[in-house]
Structure formats: C-alpha cells, structure tokens
Scaffold this motif. Structure first.
Motif, PDB file in Angstrom:
ATOM      1  N   ARG A 177       1.191  -1.103   0.160  1.00  0.00           N
ATOM      2  CA  ARG A 177       0.123   0.181   0.288  1.00  0.00           C
ATOM      3  C   ARG A 177       1.206   1.127  -0.226  1.00  0.00           C
ATOM      4  O   ARG A 177       0.779   2.121  -0.615  1.00  0.00           O
ATOM      5  CB  ARG A 177      -1.197   0.223   1.712  1.00  0.00           C
ATOM      6  N   VAL A 193      -2.219   4.883   3.849  1.00  0.00           N
ATOM      7  CA  VAL A 193      -2.927   4.113   3.852  1.00  0.00           C
ATOM      8  C   VAL A 193      -3.868   3.005   3.197  1.00  0.00           C
ATOM      9  O   VAL A 193      -4.285   2.903   2.393  1.00  0.00           O
ATOM     10  CB  VAL A 193      -1.418   2.747   3.460  1.00  0.00           C
ATOM     11  N   VAL A 196      -5.601   3.898  -0.307  1.00  0.00           N
ATOM     12  CA  VAL A 196      -5.425   2.544  -0.856  1.00  0.00           C
ATOM     13  C   VAL A 196      -6.887   1.438  -1.440  1.00  0.00           C
ATOM     14  O   VAL A 196      -6.970   1.496  -1.380  1.00  0.00           O
ATOM     15  CB  VAL A 196      -3.663   2.264  -0.893  1.00  0.00           C
ATOM     16  N   ASP A 197      -6.524   1.448   0.500  1.00  0.00           N
ATOM     17  CA  ASP A 197      -7.375   0.419   0.765  1.00  0.00           C
ATOM     18  C   ASP A 197      -8.713   0.525  -0.031  1.00  0.00           C
ATOM     19  O   ASP A 197      -9.446   0.054  -0.186  1.00  0.00           O
ATOM     20  CB  ASP A 197      -7.405   0.343   2.060  1.00  0.00           C
ATOM     21  N   THR A 219      -5.679  -9.747  -2.742  1.00  0.00           N
ATOM     22  CA  THR A 219      -5.059  -9.253  -1.615  1.00  0.00           C
ATOM     23  C   THR A 219      -4.274 -10.549  -1.779  1.00  0.00           C
ATOM     24  O   THR A 219      -4.608 -11.113  -0.805  1.00  0.00           O
ATOM     25  CB  THR A 219      -6.082  -8.598  -0.322  1.00  0.00           C
ATOM     26  N   GLY A 224       0.009  -6.608   0.284  1.00  0.00           N
ATOM     27  CA  GLY A 224      -0.713  -5.738  -0.485  1.00  0.00           C
ATOM     28  C   GLY A 224      -1.430  -5.953  -1.857  1.00  0.00           C
ATOM     29  O   GLY A 224      -2.486  -6.925  -1.354  1.00  0.00           O
ATOM     30  N   TYR A 225      -1.331  -5.852  -2.641  1.00  0.00           N
ATOM     31  CA  TYR A 225      -2.954  -6.215  -3.332  1.00  0.00           C
ATOM     32  C   TYR A 225      -1.300  -6.371  -5.003  1.00  0.00           C
ATOM     33  O   TYR A 225      -0.475  -5.492  -5.481  1.00  0.00           O
ATOM     34  CB  TYR A 225      -3.616  -4.554  -3.535  1.00  0.00           C
TER      35      TYR A 225
END
Length: 231
Positions: A177, A193, A196-197, A219, A224-225
C-alpha cells in the motif's frame, strides 16, 4: 489551453485567495459558494479539477461529490477540517481523488493541483502500441481512459483508473500500500495507507461481480494488492 478549475467554498476570502493564486499560474477559475451552485456548474461545464469544501450551504461537499460521480470522473480534491480523519475517509468513499486539510498553505494547494493534473495528462499520453490493454474480459483504453468489463463501460475516477492501470500493466506483481501511494499519487502524500484501501474497495464494487471474492484485484494478506492476469 488553460486548465479550468472549479473552486467551491462558502468562505469568500478563501475562494478569492485561491482564485487569485491559480490565475497567476495561468489557470481559468470559476467559483461557487454553495453545494447546489457547485453541482449545477459541474453539470454544465467541463473542468480539469474541482476543489470542493465539505461544509457548504444547501448541499454538503459529500453530496455534491456523490452526484458529480454519477456523470463525471473529473478529479475532485476535498477540503477537510484539520485532524478529522472521518471526513477524509468519507470523502474518498464518496468518490474524491484526494483531500487537503484546512488551514492550508496556498503553495501546497497549487502543488497538489498541479501534481494531479500532471498525473491525469500523463495517463492520456501513451505509446500507440500499448494504448489498449485487453486481459480476459477486461479492456482498458489508456488513451481515452475508458474501462470495459464484459463489454460494459465502467466509470472510474481518475485515481481509480491510475491504480487499476498500474496493476493491470504489471499482472501478478504485488504492490504494498505504501508503494501504491508513492506511485499512484505521485508525490509526498500526507495521507495514510487507508487511502489505498478505500480506493481498492470502491474500485472492486465497480468492476467485480462479487467484490468479496474478487476476480481481478486481489489482496496478498500482510503484503498488498495485485492484479491476477486472466488467460
């Protein structure tokens, strides 16, 4: 062509100061002092960016932002009260791309606006060979900044598009993130962060048939992603 900005705040001295400063940098500035006027102007005109206060007469900034998102993906920067984290998160939930905390330094406002405009402009200038990305039933036209999923066009905000474009062009690569904040927001971002979520969650609600079991943006817990490439 001069960039066009809509400044919305019921404090006329603040609006006057922002307008003067942006016009000094060659931007075209229009102003509104309540939510209804802001929504009307946004629906009747094309802007490169909207600077939107939360506390407004007639209709608050959250409502204005939500209504604008029904017909436009123009970058929206919300002005929030100092230290009010809930306002910041709500602003992002309603579709804002960024926020600036009051009281602010006008130089920070200008730097933030220019950074967002650069980011949007850079996103619209792509080599011809990579202007369209197709992966499975997802299609991104990076030149026109349009997204299609199963043939249906999805309306993303500027930041949502930037975020998805980064992930799609780097399939199966996991980004923290913190790294996404740095790459997508493109400057020393004062937020955290959770930004971002919120954007990932909002994006999933638009592109995933079942956001709780995502097909595209996944996820990696504790990391992270990433975008899972389709075959």
């Amino acid at each position: 062509m001069a960039k066009k900005v809509l400044v919305v705040d019921d404090e006329k001295l603040i609006v006057k100061g922002i307008r003067f400063s942006l016009e000094q940098d060659g931007m075209e500035v229009e102003c509104a002092y309540d939510g209804e006027a802001a929504l009307r102007l946004a629906s009747e005109n094309e802007y490169d960016l909207i600077l939107l206060d939360i506390m407004l007469p007639k209709m608050d900034g959250f409502e204005v932002c939500q209504h604008i998102r029904e017909f436009s993906s123009v970058p929206i920067v919300m002005l929030t009260a100092k230290g009010d984290d809930m306002d910041k998160i709500l602003g992002l939930e309603y579709g804002a791309d960024d926020y600036i905390t009051k009281p602010f330094n006008i130089l920070e406002v200008k730097a933030r606006i220019k950074a967002i405009m650069r980011r949007v402009s850079a996103g619209s200038v792509k080599p011809e060979k990579s202007s369209v990305i197709e992966n499975g039933d997802l299609k991104m036209d990076c030149e026109s900044r349009r997204l299609f999923v199963k043939g249906r066009e999805i309306n993303l905000t500027a930041k949502e598009f930037d975020l998805l474009e980064l992930l799609v062009t780097n399939p199966n690569k996991v980004y923290s993130r913190e790294r996404l904040l740095s790459l997508v927001w493109g400057y020393e971002y004062p937020g955290d962060v959770r930004t971002v979520d919120v954007h990932v969650r909002r994006m999933r609600e638009k592109i995933e048939s079942n956001p709780s079991e995502p097909k595209y943006v996944h996820t990696k817990w504790g990391v992270g992603y990433y975008y899972q490439g389709q075959v």
